[in-house]
Scaffold this motif. Structure first.
Motif, PDB file in Angstrom:
ATOM      1  N   THR A 198      27.566  38.992  27.529  1.00  0.00           N
ATOM      2  CA  THR A 198      26.675  39.999  28.105  1.00  0.00           C
ATOM      3  C   THR A 198      25.715  39.369  29.100  1.00  0.00           C
ATOM      4  OG1 THR A 198      26.810  41.250  26.041  1.00  0.00           O
ATOM      5  CG2 THR A 198      25.016  41.810  27.543  1.00  0.00           C
ATOM      6  N   LEU A 199      25.197  38.190  28.774  1.00  0.00           N
ATOM      7  CA  LEU A 199      24.351  37.482  29.735  1.00  0.00           C
ATOM      8  C   LEU A 199      25.139  37.152  31.005  1.00  0.00           C
ATOM      9  CD1 LEU A 199      22.351  35.049  27.427  1.00  0.00           C
ATOM     10  CD2 LEU A 199      21.459  37.004  28.694  1.00  0.00           C
ATOM     11  N   GLU A 214      18.028  33.457  39.354  1.00  0.00           N
ATOM     12  CA  GLU A 214      18.107  34.211  38.093  1.00  0.00           C
ATOM     13  C   GLU A 214      19.549  34.259  37.603  1.00  0.00           C
ATOM     14  OE1 GLU A 214      17.501  38.831  36.607  1.00  0.00           O
ATOM     15  OE2 GLU A 214      16.400  38.117  38.370  1.00  0.00           O
ATOM     16  N   ALA A 215      20.491  34.469  38.532  1.00  0.00           N
ATOM     17  CA  ALA A 215      21.902  34.531  38.164  1.00  0.00           C
ATOM     18  C   ALA A 215      22.355  33.219  37.533  1.00  0.00           C
ATOM     19  CB  ALA A 215      22.751  34.843  39.391  1.00  0.00           C
ATOM     20  N   LEU A 216      21.940  32.095  38.113  1.00  0.00           N
ATOM     21  CA  LEU A 216      22.348  30.796  37.573  1.00  0.00           C
ATOM     22  C   LEU A 216      21.704  30.538  36.216  1.00  0.00           C
ATOM     23  CD1 LEU A 216      23.876  28.174  37.900  1.00  0.00           C
ATOM     24  CD2 LEU A 216      21.932  27.254  39.186  1.00  0.00           C
ATOM     25  N   SER A 217      20.431  30.888  36.076  1.00  0.00           N
ATOM     26  CA  SER A 217      19.742  30.685  34.799  1.00  0.00           C
ATOM     27  C   SER A 217      20.404  31.473  33.673  1.00  0.00           C
ATOM     28  CB  SER A 217      18.272  31.096  34.937  1.00  0.00           C
ATOM     29  OG  SER A 217      17.588  30.961  33.707  1.00  0.00           O
ATOM     30  N   LEU A 218      20.751  32.728  33.953  1.00  0.00           N
ATOM     31  CA  LEU A 218      21.416  33.563  32.952  1.00  0.00           C
ATOM     32  C   LEU A 218      22.793  33.007  32.603  1.00  0.00           C
ATOM     33  CD1 LEU A 218      20.438  37.050  34.403  1.00  0.00           C
ATOM     34  CD2 LEU A 218      19.836  36.228  32.113  1.00  0.00           C
ATOM     35  N   ALA A 219      23.526  32.546  33.619  1.00  0.00           N
ATOM     36  CA  ALA A 219      24.869  32.002  33.374  1.00  0.00           C
ATOM     37  C   ALA A 219      24.799  30.721  32.552  1.00  0.00           C
ATOM     38  CB  ALA A 219      25.573  31.747  34.696  1.00  0.00           C
ATOM     39  N   GLU A 220      23.828  29.861  32.839  1.00  0.00           N
ATOM     40  CA  GLU A 220      23.687  28.613  32.083  1.00  0.00           C
ATOM     41  C   GLU A 220      23.332  28.893  30.628  1.00  0.00           C
ATOM     42  OE1 GLU A 220      22.380  25.525  35.650  1.00  0.00           O
ATOM     43  OE2 GLU A 220      20.829  26.585  34.515  1.00  0.00           O
ATOM     44  N   THR A 221      22.485  29.895  30.405  1.00  0.00           N
ATOM     45  CA  THR A 221      22.161  30.287  29.029  1.00  0.00           C
ATOM     46  C   THR A 221      23.409  30.814  28.332  1.00  0.00           C
ATOM     47  OG1 THR A 221      19.912  30.870  29.702  1.00  0.00           O
ATOM     48  CG2 THR A 221      20.668  31.737  27.593  1.00  0.00           C
ATOM     49  N   ALA A 222      24.205  31.595  29.074  1.00  0.00           N
ATOM     50  CA  ALA A 222      25.456  32.134  28.522  1.00  0.00           C
ATOM     51  C   ALA A 222      26.411  31.022  28.125  1.00  0.00           C
ATOM     52  CB  ALA A 222      26.116  33.064  29.538  1.00  0.00           C
TER      53      ALA A 222
END
Length: 392
Positions: A198-199, A214-222
């Motif tokens: 979902t992230l 923001e896109a990269l931060s969310l993807a790295e968390t995912a």
């Protein structure tokens, strides 16, 4: 203004955290948080618990909510994510439709994914809303033998589908609300794979709004959340990171994520959750080609995009939206590589396909292609662009 809202405001200032950053970390919509802070919406125990963690409040916000409820004699309204994260209309009666069952939810998702590939998200948003209405009722009226984890997984699958359809329809505010509900459901079900996937969708939504960081931060968390998830889940969140890195021109880092995605996908052929079965060789090839296009490597993009289109033709002809999308991308790659005749030819094919699907996302990409052809200065490209615009 409320004591709960005042305390959130005080903590934001004290911690030096903006409202937008608090929304990002808590996975709540910023406008919703603003309404709570200003007293236009009540605080809930779930929101308080999340913000206690984000703002290091030590349980103070939860205590304020509990105190207010005791004072008012209120009944908790946040037994599910729906009361906080979804529109109130989803809590209404389903209007005579046959109620959704837990056992039937997976087949519903399978149908939605299949139709989505053929038609696009514009029209299906209303359809999935109806299923969410049924699911909301099911959530509160499920038989005692149905586990809470299973209910949350059902809700997570449906709200995630609604989030993806909203992205495809370019309704990013709606997508944020639905996907936030999915994060809640995944957390309650203990499903890190679903949360990470979902992230990944949230990352894609940020990318389409040109929020690359923001896109990269969310993807790295995912990526961190999905280390023990299924092969396809691990692969697709890496492609989200690759897309964000490509937009920032980080060639080597992008290539590394694409290679890791291929390795993750080839790691096994075990059971994949319903919501991740769209990830296949077609998806991986298309994502690689798109990354090369964003990296200003149009000649390198042509090969994988051609591969994706060929794979659809030989094994998945029903994926009309993907054909339209990938044809648009490959036409742009040919244009940027200087292959003008090929660009116009493929653009004509993309135009015909785009007219067959209801996807604002695909229509936007095709409009960008038409603009690029119009601006290139060549007579045949300009004539094609003019004919498209004349046809509406």
């Amino acid at each position: 203004m409320s004591e709960f809202g005042d305390e959130i405001r005080r903590l934001l200032v004290e911690r030096g955290i903006s409202l937008r950053e608090a929304a990002r970390q808590s996975h709540f919509d910023a406008s919703y948080l603003s309404k709570v802070i200003n007293g236009h919406k009540p605080g809930t125990a779930y929101l308080a618990g999340v913000l206690d963690e984000v703002l290091s409040a030590g349980g103070k916000l939860a205590a304020l909510v509990d105190g207010a409820r005791e004072q008012a004699g209120a009944v908790p309204d946040d037994r599910s994510p729906l009361s906080v994260l979804l529109p109130l209309s989803f809590l209404s009666e389903p209007g005579g439709r046959q109620a959704l069952t837990v056992d039937g939810a997976e087949s519903v998702l399978a149908r939605l994914y299949r139709i989505d590939a053929e038609l696009g998200g514009n029209e299906l948003c209303a359809v999935v809303t109806g299923y969410l209405q049924d699911a909301a009722r099911m959530f509160t009226q499920a038989p005692a033998h149905v586990s809470a984890d299973r209910l949350h997984q059902v809700m997570g699958g449906l709200t995630q589908m609604a989030g993806w359809l909203s992205i495809d329809a370019s309704r990013h505010g709606d997508a944020s609300r639905y996907l936030s509900a999915t994060i809640y459901a995944a957390h309650e079900a203990g499903d890190l794979g679903l949360a990470g996937h979902t992230l990944g969708y949230m990352s894609l939504s940020a990318l389409y709004r040109d929020r690359h960081g923001e896109a990269l931060s969310l993807a790295e968390t995912a990526i961190g959340l999905t280390r023990a998830a299924s092969p396809a889940t691990r692969a697709v969140v890496r492609t989200r990171a690759a897309r964000a890195l490509a937009r920032d021109g980080a060639r080597e880092a992008c290539r590394r994520q694409l290679d890791l995605a291929e390795a993750d996908f080839g790691d096994g052929t075990g059971h994949e959750p319903q919501w991740c079965r769209y990830v296949d060789r077609i998806e991986l090839a298309a994502q690689r080609g798109t990354c090369f296009l964003d990296l200003k490597m149009p000649q390198a993009a042509i090969g994988p995009l051609t591969e994706a289109i060929s794979l659809i033709g030989s094994g998945a002809p029903g994926r009309v939206r993907d054909l339209a999308h990938y044809s648009t991308r490959i036409a742009l790659a040919h244009l940027r590589a200087g292959n003008l005749d090929e660009a116009v030819s493929v653009a004509g094919h993309a135009h015909a396909l785009t007219g067959q699907v209801a996807s604002a996302r695909v229509s936007e990409r095709f409009s960008e292609l038409v603009g690029a052809l119009e601006d290139c200065g060549a007579a045949q490209a300009r004539e094609f662009a003019e004919s498209v615009r004349a046809g509406g």
